[in-house]
Design a protein around this motif. Structure first.
Motif, mmCIF file in Angstrom:
data_model
loop_
_atom_site.group_PDB
_atom_site.id
_atom_site.type_symbol
_atom_site.label_atom_id
_atom_site.label_comp_id
_atom_site.label_asym_id
_atom_site.label_seq_id
_atom_site.Cartn_x
_atom_site.Cartn_y
_atom_site.Cartn_z
ATOM 1 N N LYS A 55 0.875 -1.108 -0.186
ATOM 2 C CA LYS A 55 0.088 -0.018 -0.094
ATOM 3 C C LYS A 55 0.837 1.444 -0.101
ATOM 4 N N ILE A 100 -0.883 -0.214 -8.005
ATOM 5 C CA ILE A 100 -1.372 -0.738 -6.566
ATOM 6 C C ILE A 100 -2.932 -0.170 -6.762
ATOM 7 N N ILE A 108 -7.013 -2.863 -0.196
ATOM 8 C CA ILE A 108 -5.634 -3.472 0.190
ATOM 9 C C ILE A 108 -5.729 -3.983 1.572
ATOM 10 N N ILE A 112 -0.445 -9.004 -1.320
ATOM 11 C CA ILE A 112 -0.203 -7.726 -0.404
ATOM 12 C C ILE A 112 0.645 -8.068 0.937
#
Length: 273
Positions: A63, A121, A127, A155
């Motif tokens: 992130k 992203i 996320i 992630i």
């Protein structure tokens, strides 16, 4: 009477054919009328990308990429890689959002597309650390037809960081004492792009040396050390000795790594008079 009946049948056949064409007959030879998913004469529709494979690197996304100018690299290999229309490439997220590469490159055995991390992203709307997502890579072939390839990304870290390295050369010579040529270290594997350049060291013989230059390549982290510094780690070694060194450093995730190597010492020591 028979003539009129024959003409009426012919007229009905033409009307039926015209009606089918207006509705998008799946047997039409026009690409825009072919039902999505079909592949007629290799002109249109999505194929499975037979013979092609896409690999996304890195496959661990963060992130923290929201402002990153770093790169996500897609490497496509297999039959047909050299027939890809570079302007057609798209990366598509789990919910259908898509981005385009800022650069593409055709190599001898692969097609490569580069995307900005800050854009990649955004393909993940929610996320959550530890989650796994399927990413699609689509495009067209120059001579017609298209493909859809898939790869997985994670992630956060995908398990533990899995690094390995190469030290070149692995035979060190006594006559390097004044050499400003390089001992090369290439760090590869999952997480290579996380290496902190200032942290990298070669350790051995109770001492450490730092590289004089480092660089982040598409597929590895590269570091160059002076040969004179490398041989200087073992002032008491003898010709034929095998010594141990460690390539070690830190990652921007807060983790550290250490990789062990055996080095052979050869040559003759310079005799000082």
């Amino acid at each position: 009477m028979k003539t009129k009946l024959f003409l009426s049948v012919i007229l009905l056949v033409f009307c039926f054919a015209a009606l089918n064409c207006s509705k998008g007959n799946p047997f039409s030879s026009k690409p825009e009328e072919i039902i999505s998913g079909d592949n007629i004469n290799g002109v249109a529709g999505i194929t499975a990308g037979e013979g092609l494979k896409a690999e996304i690197s890195p496959d661990s996304w963060s992130k923290n990429w929201v402002n990153s100018e770093g790169q996500v690299i897609v490497r496509i290999t297999g039959e047909g890689f050299d027939n890809i229309d570079n302007e057609s490439i798209r990366m598509i997220g789990p919910e259908g959002a898509e981005i385009t590469p800022f650069k593409t490159h055709l190599g001898g055995h692969f097609f490569k597309a580069k995307f900005y991390k800050k854009e990649a992203i955004t393909l993940i709307s929610d996320i959550v650390k530890g989650e796994k997502h399927e990413i699609q890579i689509t495009g067209n072939f120059k001579e017609g037809g298209s493909f859809l390839l898939k790869d997985w990304i994670y992630i956060g870290k995908k398990g533990k960081v899995d690094l390995w390295a190469m030290v070149i050369p692995k035979v060190w010579l006594f006559n390097w004492t004044e050499s400003e040529k390089a001992v090369k270290v290439k760090i590869k594997g999952t997480g290579f792009e996380k290496v902190i350049p200032e942290s990298l060291r070669i350790a051995g013989g109770g001492a450490e040396i730092a590289p004089y230059v480092t660089s982040l390549k598409d597929a590895y982290f590269n570091a160059l050390f002076y040969q004179k510094d490398a041989i200087g780690l073992f002032p008491n070694a003898k010709a034929g000795d095998r010594v141990k060194i460690q390539v070690k450093g830190s990652l921007n995730t807060g983790n550290a790594f250490s990789l062990d190597f055996n080095i052979k010492i050869q040559g003759k020591k310079k005799i000082e008079r």
